[in-house]
Design a protein around this motif. Sequence first.
Motif, PDB file in Angstrom:
ATOM      1  N   GLU A 578       0.918  -1.163  -0.129  1.00 46.92           N
ATOM      2  CA  GLU A 578      -0.065   0.059   0.069  1.00 46.92           C
ATOM      3  C   GLU A 578       0.898   1.210   0.036  1.00 46.92           C
ATOM      4  N   ALA A 579       2.064   1.355   0.859  1.00 45.72           N
ATOM      5  CA  ALA A 579       3.023   2.502   0.800  1.00 45.72           C
ATOM      6  C   ALA A 579       3.374   2.498  -0.772  1.00 45.72           C
ATOM      7  N   ALA A 580       3.743   1.608  -1.341  1.00 46.94           N
ATOM      8  CA  ALA A 580       4.410   1.792  -2.599  1.00 46.94           C
ATOM      9  C   ALA A 580       3.539   2.753  -3.842  1.00 46.94           C
ATOM     10  N   ALA A 581       2.135   2.251  -3.259  1.00 42.95           N
ATOM     11  CA  ALA A 581       1.308   2.966  -4.270  1.00 42.95           C
ATOM     12  C   ALA A 581       1.200   4.448  -4.383  1.00 42.95           C
ATOM     13  N   TYR A 582       1.860   4.964  -3.113  1.00 43.79           N
ATOM     14  CA  TYR A 582       1.930   6.405  -2.810  1.00 43.79           C
ATOM     15  C   TYR A 582       3.221   7.221  -3.501  1.00 43.79           C
ATOM     16  N   PHE A 583       4.025   6.310  -3.973  1.00 48.22           N
ATOM     17  CA  PHE A 583       5.631   6.587  -4.438  1.00 48.22           C
ATOM     18  C   PHE A 583       5.574   6.334  -5.953  1.00 48.22           C
ATOM     19  N   GLN A 584       4.448   6.629  -6.536  1.00 47.79           N
ATOM     20  CA  GLN A 584       4.427   6.248  -8.003  1.00 47.79           C
ATOM     21  C   GLN A 584       4.796   4.665  -8.182  1.00 47.79           C
ATOM     22  N   TYR A 585       4.313   3.934  -7.236  1.00 44.20           N
ATOM     23  CA  TYR A 585       4.477   2.328  -7.391  1.00 44.20           C
ATOM     24  C   TYR A 585       5.781   2.107  -7.124  1.00 44.20           C
ATOM     25  N   ARG A 586       6.742   3.009  -6.579  1.00 42.58           N
ATOM     26  CA  ARG A 586       8.060   2.467  -6.348  1.00 42.58           C
ATOM     27  C   ARG A 586       8.504   2.770  -4.906  1.00 42.58           C
ATOM     28  N   LEU A 587       8.789   1.605  -4.307  1.00 41.04           N
ATOM     29  CA  LEU A 587       9.134   2.136  -3.071  1.00 41.04           C
ATOM     30  C   LEU A 587      10.510   2.535  -2.942  1.00 41.04           C
ATOM     31  N   PRO A 588      10.839   3.564  -1.957  1.00 43.16           N
ATOM     32  CA  PRO A 588      12.064   4.178  -1.788  1.00 43.16           C
ATOM     33  C   PRO A 588      12.714   3.230  -1.046  1.00 43.16           C
ATOM     34  N   GLU A 589      14.088   3.752  -0.646  1.00 40.82           N
ATOM     35  CA  GLU A 589      15.223   3.132   0.007  1.00 40.82           C
ATOM     36  C   GLU A 589      14.472   2.987   1.385  1.00 40.82           C
ATOM     37  N   ALA A 590      13.884   4.023   2.198  1.00 39.35           N
ATOM     38  CA  ALA A 590      13.429   4.014   3.504  1.00 39.35           C
ATOM     39  C   ALA A 590      12.223   5.029   3.594  1.00 39.35           C
ATOM     40  N   LEU A 591      11.371   4.623   4.561  1.00 40.27           N
ATOM     41  CA  LEU A 591      10.416   5.866   4.995  1.00 40.27           C
ATOM     42  C   LEU A 591      10.550   6.182   6.568  1.00 40.27           C
ATOM     43  N   VAL A 592      10.006   7.343   6.534  1.00 42.31           N
ATOM     44  CA  VAL A 592      10.018   7.954   7.892  1.00 42.31           C
ATOM     45  C   VAL A 592       9.164   7.100   8.646  1.00 42.31           C
ATOM     46  N   GLY A 593       9.582   6.988  10.112  1.00 38.91           N
ATOM     47  CA  GLY A 593       8.767   6.017  10.885  1.00 38.91           C
ATOM     48  C   GLY A 593       7.696   6.581  11.507  1.00 38.91           C
ATOM     49  N   PHE A 594       6.949   7.696  11.120  1.00 38.52           N
ATOM     50  CA  PHE A 594       5.792   7.951  11.789  1.00 38.52           C
ATOM     51  C   PHE A 594       4.582   7.217  11.783  1.00 38.52           C
ATOM     52  N   ASP A 595       3.843   7.164  12.746  1.00 43.72           N
ATOM     53  CA  ASP A 595       2.675   6.353  12.853  1.00 43.72           C
ATOM     54  C   ASP A 595       1.787   6.585  11.697  1.00 43.72           C
ATOM     55  N   ARG A 596       1.031   5.429  11.045  1.00 47.37           N
ATOM     56  CA  ARG A 596       0.298   5.731   9.888  1.00 47.37           C
ATOM     57  C   ARG A 596      -1.102   6.445  10.278  1.00 47.37           C
ATOM     58  N   LYS A 597      -1.380   6.372  11.627  1.00 48.41           N
ATOM     59  CA  LYS A 597      -2.686   6.772  12.147  1.00 48.41           C
ATOM     60  C   LYS A 597      -2.538   8.262  11.956  1.00 48.41           C
ATOM     61  N   ALA A 598      -1.293   8.876  12.494  1.00 50.96           N
ATOM     62  CA  ALA A 598      -0.865  10.246  12.621  1.00 50.96           C
ATOM     63  C   ALA A 598      -0.727  10.962  11.319  1.00 50.96           C
ATOM     64  N   THR A 599      -0.414  10.008  10.092  1.00 50.19           N
ATOM     65  CA  THR A 599      -0.100  11.091   8.935  1.00 50.19           C
ATOM     66  C   THR A 599      -1.045  10.776   7.886  1.00 50.19           C
ATOM     67  N   GLY A 600      -1.463   9.414   7.827  1.00 47.89           N
ATOM     68  CA  GLY A 600      -2.674   8.895   6.774  1.00 47.89           C
ATOM     69  C   GLY A 600      -1.933   8.660   5.316  1.00 47.89           C
ATOM     70  N   VAL A 601      -0.625   8.976   5.209  1.00 47.05           N
ATOM     71  CA  VAL A 601       0.167   8.796   4.122  1.00 47.05           C
ATOM     72  C   VAL A 601       1.563   8.480   4.496  1.00 47.05           C
ATOM     73  N   PRO A 602       2.450   7.428   3.704  1.00 51.90           N
ATOM     74  CA  PRO A 602       3.545   7.228   3.944  1.00 51.90           C
ATOM     75  C   PRO A 602       4.537   8.412   3.750  1.00 51.90           C
ATOM     76  N   ILE A 603       5.556   8.631   4.304  1.00 54.82           N
ATOM     77  CA  ILE A 603       6.633   9.585   4.124  1.00 54.82           C
ATOM     78  C   ILE A 603       7.957   9.130   3.755  1.00 54.82           C
ATOM     79  N   GLY A 604       8.571   9.516   2.619  1.00 60.09           N
ATOM     80  CA  GLY A 604       9.676   9.058   2.277  1.00 60.09           C
ATOM     81  C   GLY A 604      10.685   9.655   3.207  1.00 60.09           C
ATOM     82  N   TYR A 605      11.902   9.123   3.200  1.00 61.96           N
ATOM     83  CA  TYR A 605      12.989   9.584   3.874  1.00 61.96           C
ATOM     84  C   TYR A 605      13.558  10.657   3.111  1.00 61.96           C
ATOM     85  N   ALA A 606      14.297  11.464   3.701  1.00 63.65           N
ATOM     86  CA  ALA A 606      14.719  12.910   2.856  1.00 63.65           C
ATOM     87  C   ALA A 606      15.669  12.547   1.748  1.00 63.65           C
ATOM     88  N   SER A 607      16.713  11.867   2.000  1.00 62.20           N
ATOM     89  CA  SER A 607      17.705  11.373   0.990  1.00 62.20           C
ATOM     90  C   SER A 607      17.647  10.131   0.395  1.00 62.20           C
TER      91      SER A 607
END
Length: 672
Positions: A578-607
């Motif tokens: 499900e997270a991959a679908a938010y990144f144009q169907y490509r998982l990045p190297e890492a995601l920020v560890g915020f809780d899903r309930k808090a953000t509603g969307v996955p957040i990519g690690y900056a670099s």
Amino acid sequence: MKLPQVNILEGITFVVSDMRGDITPDPDEPAGLFYRDMRHLSRWQVRLNGNQLDALSGEAVEYDEAVFFLVEPTGTIYRNPTVSLLRRRNVGDGMRESLELTNHSVEPLPLELSILFGADFADIFEVKDRLQKTGRSYRRVGPDQVTLGYERGDFRRETMIRATDAFYTDESVTFRIMLQPRETWRTEVEVAVATANLRPTVRRAHEPNMPYGLQEWLDAAPRLESGWDDLRRIYHGSLVDLAALRFYPDTIPESSLPAAGLPWFMALFGRDSLITSYQALPFVPEMCRTTLRALAAQQATEIDDFRDAEPGKILHELRHGERAYFREAPQSPYYGAADTTPLFLIVLDEYERWTGDRETVQALEGPARAAVTWMEKYGDLTGDGFISYLSRNPESGLRVQCWKDSQNSIVYPDGTPAPLPQATCEIQGYAYDARRRTARLARECWGDLGLADRLERDADALRKRFHEIFWLPDEGFYALARDGEGRPVPTLASNIGHLLWSGIVPDENVDAVVGHLMGENLFSGWGVRTVADGQPAYNPMEYHNGTVWPHDSALIAMGLTRYGRHTEAARLAEAMLEAAAYFQYRLPEALVGFDRKATGVPIGYASACSPQAWASGTPLLLLRSMMGLEPRRDGLGVDAHVPLRFGHLALSGIPGWWGRADAFSLATVATS
């Protein structure tokens, strides 16, 4: 305001530009044309009559091709542009750019189109760390090309820029054009690269790296069908990214293996290539064979403190840039990883189980035996039976040599770094699994029953001692590591999930371990955090101390599957996909560890690297986990547990020693 980046790549050659297609010198961005760990273009900017153009669109249309549509600036919304430029860029071992300039007005226009260029020939580490060059740069202007060069002793790199009907200076190529109304003018500019230190090598811009193309690569992989459309897109994207990351090592030029990730890690990495190859085995097994052979060819044969090398050790990283060439950095190759050697044995066994290719396993018997010897002799630094690490090169070697190789990744719950040498828990699991698997190879492929029996006894002893030393009964999980003073590091981290993957966890501890992995402190709702929330060491934006890494979660999903925890494995797989679908169907190297309930969307690690090899391989391993795919003596085994939202899953043409097989399952698992 900076424009979005547009990246294209083919193996170890890649181009990073802005949305105009321009490469602008910027110390904060790794923009440029890179080849074999060095930047061959640091400036590449189009100007029309001396002016910068505006971008209406710019994007990669294939992994090795990008298209940019530019127009002349008008300075006001009340006047429409009359001149457009279409830039079409391809990358191979160099770059080719097609230009189409169109006059949309009713008057003839005299135009001057220029490309401003430059090459700093920065080593990838000089870009990253802003280091200065010490060699000599030169430029040669000829009637039909410009050569930009750099030399230092016998090390030399060159960039050649060619075009027809052009006027050259040492920093620009210019076309003078008279365009009639509605007329389109076309030309091509070619950028070739040369590497004098690597034997005669001059690459044409369009010369393909790959003996077969993307469509052939896709056609060779299993076909996926699913009731969830996004999954098909994610699967296709993973295969495309793995194709893009392919390169052909010097030692095995006829077959490919994956580079680790764009932009910093476009090279052979032992850990990354092994794990990616493991992930991709049921889909594109070619990479696994090449990875094993390439790593065996570079296996250390002697002690070299500068490179952290010891006999039998499998490399961490292999570079071809200036700093590695002159031993200013130890990456030629560098062996500072304590987990690559047992992983080599694990993947060698897995490769044989899937493919039945005993010829390769027999050819690699010597390197495999040397890897076992390294685990027993050099890996066990303190004589306690555990693999630990302490760099032989404290000045430029890696301090931490597990997969979480940041300086501050192995810490106590309060964030205090654990003293060296460190024996992280997951490496002990790898060592256990490597012994079990190598015992099977010794018995079934090499005919050495004595070695097989000894390795099985050693594995059983390691499992028993590991539980005695690493298990924390009051906390109900395994210590992250044993530190240099023999103390457990009682930090709750994702590493314990790898223990399930290796099979070292006794049945009586599985419930507790799974409870932590899927509990609210470790499971973010998108994946498993590297360090659990609730501890002072946790930072959701710290590289290895709170982020979520897709490959990490995928290995954990495989561990859950191994122990029959199918509902939890399906829940984890569904969340990651499900997270991959938010990144144009490509998982990045890492995601920020915020809780899903808090953000509603996955957040990519900056670099985060993107594409990155083991992130690209993650959807493939999650598919294997959900479908329960296992090679067996009677053929392909299937034990599917598919989340309800997928409707159904089907893979047809799964390659293995059996030829090709199909797997199908209706969705049966409720994950919420």
